[in-house]
Each structure stands twice: as structure tokens, then as C-alpha cells.
Scaffold this active site. Structure first.
Site, PDB file in Angstrom:
ATOM      1  N   LYS A  72      34.030  28.821  12.990  1.00  9.65           N
ATOM      2  CA  LYS A  72      32.387  29.281  11.328  1.00  9.65           C
ATOM      3  C   LYS A  72      33.263  30.552  10.390  1.00  9.65           C
ATOM      4  O   LYS A  72      34.983  31.299  10.693  1.00  9.65           O
ATOM      5  CB  LYS A  72      31.884  29.624  12.290  1.00  9.65           C
ATOM      6  CG  LYS A  72      30.564  30.226  11.808  1.00  9.65           C
ATOM      7  CD  LYS A  72      29.226  30.978  11.929  1.00  9.65           C
ATOM      8  CE  LYS A  72      28.531  31.129  11.318  1.00  9.65           C
ATOM      9  NZ  LYS A  72      27.253  31.566  12.499  1.00  9.65           N
ATOM     10  N   SER A  83      22.903  29.213  11.996  1.00 12.95           N
ATOM     11  CA  SER A  83      23.600  29.706  10.199  1.00 12.95           C
ATOM     12  C   SER A  83      25.584  29.134  11.156  1.00 12.95           C
ATOM     13  O   SER A  83      25.590  28.449   9.852  1.00 12.95           O
ATOM     14  CB  SER A  83      24.232  30.845  10.207  1.00 12.95           C
ATOM     15  OG  SER A  83      24.796  32.121  10.628  1.00 12.95           O
ATOM     16  N   SER A 120      21.819  32.062  15.868  1.00 17.96           N
ATOM     17  CA  SER A 120      22.598  30.831  15.104  1.00 17.96           C
ATOM     18  C   SER A 120      23.683  29.784  15.717  1.00 17.96           C
ATOM     19  O   SER A 120      24.416  28.966  15.120  1.00 17.96           O
ATOM     20  CB  SER A 120      23.140  31.915  13.219  1.00 17.96           C
ATOM     21  OG  SER A 120      22.766  32.121  13.470  1.00 17.96           O
TER      22      SER A 120
END
Lengths: 89, 473
Positions: free
Chosen positions: B77, B152, B176
Site C-alpha cells: 500500500k 482504504s 481498511s
């Protein structure tokens, strides 16, 4: 529920453009109304200290971190220091 | 057979036994990333990946020892640091930030031979549940590109689901990893708080931030999490969590939370949930009703604590230290205010202001302090609930992935997405999402929560569950 949007902008070091201020304020009020339930809860007195428990603390020492690697990301720098506009005359 | 259909363990085995090379595997996944660029899952493929793969192949040919992830490409990420690579938190503010050091979890993966080959899209600074609040444009669902990926860690979940990489790392603060995993039909865990070091992850809400793997199967997830976890001198909240050594349970006792019953019964897909309960019963699991009296207040609690922590963590983005400074600013005050106003997106600005509200004079006791007490209480309530069951089962999300743009103008509707994921985050307990059914063509995930450091039993339950629902419900 009312919020002083100008005060929050100042605390947050943010400047919301005038045309968006109303929408920001409405959204914040909506969120605060949503979280407001916790202010009405009757909770037992706190027993623990707040925050997370620290499992161990290390010596505070500079290790492999290179100063120049960190400074490489600064938008403005000089002589190994961050450069900002003049603060003190 | 394509590489995307192999598990991480099969890839490692194939590379080590020279059935195929790491170079061919890495090149294959880079090609997949290019082919499926329209999904917006991967922001950048690192240009040294193939070179690193060739090195691994050479080591293997020379008979040298290679690790448990030898030659396997891993995507991370955009808020996880890898020295010399960009890590921008999908923010305009950080678009040119180059990591000055490597996150502990990345080092652990690399030490086992993993090749960090790409960085994935996310909601800016990990704030959001749809991966629409991003400088790089919305990430699209792997099963329907008119729907959100979830967030997210949307980019990481889509990358795995669409076969762009065998494993991707995400971060989970309020859901997330689990929510986008559920939306894309893949497996995602939030480990016990402290299991994975937070050193080198850009902080959002430090008391609940945890990094974790997203994979196609439960077995791969356990395999990768074991490698990533461990106590770290650079993160004083990291813990020793040797879940691999725990022994499996003979009979799994699953708790259903009484306080969530009405909410689950009211869901569009509640029928599927109870069908899953039935199947698990038939497979020998025992079900009990458990109490977590304040679980319904978790969402409100989370949306006080997480903005409060975010506002402190994001204070350091001031136009002085991190890459971007407003070009029009003249005084130091203007550098702060204009850089932040131009650099942060709307949702981030909203959460910073919300955090400052709950921390400000006159509101601190009523909101922040109360929320922290509630968080402590939730930890105790969960611990009590786990004295009568091994895991607690809930849906991961209230519904399947929604349409892109569907909730963008209504922050509260977006926050309600986190209903089932936030309690485990606040209590610091592990929770895993496993796909089990579809509503139309969109996947649904089931969440299992466990007591602190109970990853072994969580993975055991998840494996049983995965095998029961392999062919759908």
C-alpha cells in the site's frame, strides 16, 4: 449542535474556501450529531490510565538514519537544515 | 495454468525447485498490472523488480539458501515505506515523497526473499472506505468496475482479486483491510494490535493502525502474516505473538453477539448469513449467544478517537518537512496553512477538523475522554465474551460494494460501512474476513473476531469456513 468553523480552521491550520465553508460545517454537524451518543453514555469510572500500554522502551539513539536521506524530502533546505521564511526579524 | 492461479506457497516451491523462474513470475505480474491498468489498483510498478528476481534465480542456481518468500512479487500500500521508493499515501501533499528508510514489515518480507514490486492505490492517508478519496483517481472493484473497491486498502485488495499480484499488504485502522477484502472476494486480516510493527507505516490513528496481508486463501494469509509479525525495537507497542505454536481446537465455539442481532436481521443479505450459521452447525461448530453490551457505540467511539489521533499525526505535514510547499506562501504561518489547505483532500481536512473539535477546550472531556473510556470498556467486554466462545461471527460489511460516487457526498453514510469492523479495531483484537457468498456478481465476506493473540484459532475457523463455502453458499 453548532460548530465554530473559523475556530476549527484556525486550530487545524487550514483555510477552507468561502464557497465550501457551509458544506464543511453541515458535514461536521452531521458527523457530530452521529457521534454525540457517546456523550450521553453512563460509563463506569476509569480504572486504567488512558492510551496504549508500552511493552518496552528503547534507548533513544541515532542509528542508521542518514540526515541527508530525511532532508532529501524537504521542499527547501540549506546547510543540513530545513529552510523556512524568516520568523524573527 | 497461469501464475495468478497458484498460491504463494506453490510459487515459492516452483521457483525454488526451478520449475519456473522468479523472473518469469515477476514479469508475468507486471504484465497483468499493465493489462488491468483501468482498475487503478496499482499506482507504480518499481523498475528494479525484474533485476531483483534475476538475482534470486541466480542464488537458487548457485545452490544458495533462499527464504520462505523467495522470488515472490509483493505489492504494498502507498503508505508503507521501502527505502528509495516513493510512498505518497495517495495524497497530492506527498506525491514526490521518497522513503528515507524501510518499514520493518517490508524488511521482514525482503529478508525472506520477497520482491516488493509495486505500490497500490488507497484512500488518502488511509481515511475512507471506498478508495475514492485518492490523488490517483478511484480504484475500481475487481468484479464490477462501476463499483468501488472499498477502502482504504482498495488497491491492495483489487490487486489480489484481479490477479495483479499473489499477495498485497494493506493497513487496517477501522476496517481498511477487511472491508475491501470483503468487497473483492479475497481474504484479509487485522491482526492483534502490535503483532506487526508499525515502524515505517505512515501513521493515521496510532492506537489502532495495523498492517496485514491480503491473499486469495486463508492458508496464504497465515503464511505471510507469520513472516511479517514480530516484536520490534522501533515500535514500542509491538508485541510477541507466536500464534503458529498454538494447538488447534477440537470443536469450535462460535459466538453470535446479541446486541448485533437486530442489525444483522435487518440486512439485505441476512438470509445468507443464517444459511452460513446452519452450514457451520452441520460441520460440527457450536453456536452460543454472547454479550458485548457497548458494541453498538463502537462506531461513534471510533469516529471520535481516530480523528483525534489523526489530527495529531498529521500535524507534521506543514509544508516544511515533506516535499510539498505552497508556492504562494510568504510567511511561515502561510507556509503551514496554504500548504495544508492545498495539499490535503476534503476528507482528510474534515477529519483533521473533527479531531481538533473533540480535542478542543470544552469538548475534550465529553468526547475524547469519554471515547477512550468506552474503548477500555469494550476491551473488557470482549474479553468477557471470549470466555464463553472461541470466535465471534458477524458479516464483514452491511452490504456488497456500492456504486462509485454513491456515498461520496455523505460522510456519515460512508462511516456506517465500518459498523462491523470497527469494534475489533477499538478492542485491539484480531479479525479476519473470508469470502463466502455473492449477491448477484458481487462478493460478500464473513468476519470472525477472536480474543487477543488468538490468530491460530481464527485461521483454523477461517479455513474450515473457506472449505465449506468453496462452491458458494
Amino acid at each position: 449542535m453548532k460548530v465554530d468553523i473559523k475556530h476549527l480552521e484556525s486550530l487545524s491550520k487550514l483555510n477552507i474556501v468561502d464557497s465550501q465553508e457551509d458544506k464543511f460545517e453541515q458535514d461536521l454537524v452531521k458527523i457530530l450529531n452521529f457521534v454525540n451518543e457517546i456523550t450521553e453514555l453512563d460509563l463506569p469510572e476509569e480504572k486504567k490510565t488512558m492510551g496504549v500500554s508500552l511493552s518496552s522502551l528503547r534507548e533513544d539513539e541515532v542509528t542508521e538514519q542518514e540526515q541527508c536521506d530525511v532532508l532529501a524530502n524537504a521542499p527547501s533546505k540549506k546547510d543540513g537544515c530545513y529552510l523556512t521564511p524568516l520568523v524573527v526579524e | 495454468m497461469e501464475y495468478k492461479d497458484l498460491t504463494v506457497m506453490q510459487l515459492v516451491d516452483g521457483i525454488k525447485t526451478k520449475k519456473f523462474t522468479s523472473e518469469s513470475v515477476v514479469k508475468y505480474f507486471i504484465e497483468q498490472c499493465k493489462e488491468k491498468q483501468h482498475l487503478n489498483a496499482v499506482i507504480e510498478v518499481f523498475d528494479d523488480a525484474v533485476e531483483k528476481a534475476v538475482e534470486i534465480d541466480k542464488k537458487i542456481s548457485a545452490g544458495e539458501q533462499v527464504g520462505k518468500l523467495a522470488g515472490v512479487p509483493v505489492a504494498i500500500k502507498d503508505n508503507i515505506l521501502c527505502k528509495g521508493k516513493k510512498a505518497g499515501c495517495a495524497s497530492a501533499f506527498m506525491q514526490d515523497f521518497v522513503s528515507p528508510y524501510t518499514a520493518t514489515l517490508v524488511k521482514k518480507l525482503e529478508d525472506e526473499g520477497a520482491i516488493i514490486f509495486a505500490r497500490t492505490n488507497m484512500d488518502e492517508f488511509a481515511m475512507g472506505g471506498s478508495c475514492e478519496n485518492t490523488y490517483y483517481g478511484a480504484c475500481k472493484n475487481a468484479h464490477d468496475d462501476s463499483c468501488v473497491s472499498g477502502g482504504s486498502s482498495g488497491g491492495s485488495a483489487v490487486a489480489v482479486a484481479a490477479g495483479l499480484c499473489p499477495v498485497a499488504i494493506g493497513t487496517d485502522t477501522g476496517g481498511s483491510v477487511r472491508q475491501p477484502s470483503s468487497f473483492n472476494g479475497v481474504v484479509g486480516i487485522k491482526p492483534t494490535y502490535g503483532t506487526v510493527s508499525r515502524y515505517g507505516i505512515v501513521a493515521f490513528a496510532s492506537s489502532t493502525d495495523q498492517a496485514a496481508p491480503i491473499t486469495k486463501t486463508v492458508e496464504e494469509n497465515e503464511y505471510v502474516l507469520q513472516i511479517m509479525s514480530g516484536q520490534d525495537v522501533h515500535d514500542s507497542t509491538s508485541i510477541k505473538n507466536d500464534f503458529a505454536v498454538d494447538s488447534p481446537k477440537q470443536k469450535i465455539k462460535i459466538g453470535l453477539c446479541r446486541q448485533l442481532k437486530d442489525k444483522i436481521d435487518g440486512l439485505k443479505n441476512s438470509e445468507k448469513f443464517y444459511l452460513a450459521v446452519k452450514k457451520l452447525k452441520e460441520a460440527g461448530c457450536e453456536f452460543v449467544e454472547v454479550e458485548v453490551p457497548h458494541i453498538e457505540n463502537s462506531l461513534a467511539c471510533y469516529y471520535v478517537i481516530s480523528p483525534a489521533e489523526a489530527t495529531s499525526n498529521l500535524a507534521r505535514f506543514d509544508g516544511v518537512k515533506y516535499t510539498t510547499r505552497s508556492k504562494t506562501a510568504k510567511s511561515l504561518e502561510e507556509v503551514y496553512v496554504e500548504s495544508r489547505s492545498q495539499g490535503f483532500g476534503k476528507e482528510v481536512q474534515r477529519r483533521i477538523m473533527l479531531g481538533n473539535f473533540v480535542l478542543s477546550s470544552g469538548y475534550f472531556d465529553a468526547y475524547y475522554k469519554k471515547a477512550k473510556r468506552l474503548q477500555d470498556l469494550l476491551k473488557i467486554e470482549f474479553a468477557t465474551a471470549f470466555s464463553s466462545c472461541d470466535v465471534i461471527m458477524t458479516p464483514t460489511t452491511p452490504d456488497v460494494a456500492f456504486k462509485i460516487g454513491g456515498k461520496l457526498n455523505d460522510p456519515v453514510a460512508m462511516y456506517l460501512e465500518d459498523l462491523f469492523t470497527v469494534p475489533a479495531s477499538l478492542a485491539g483484537i484480531p479479525a479476519i474476513s473470508v469470502p463466502y457468498a455473492k449477491d448477484g456478481h458481487l462478493p460478500l465476506g464473513m468476519q470472525f473476531m477472536g480474543a487477543q493473540k488468538s490468530e491460530k484459532i481464527l485461521y483454523q475457523t477461517a479455513k474450515l469456513f473457506q472449505d465449506l463455502f468453496k462452491g458458494g453458499i
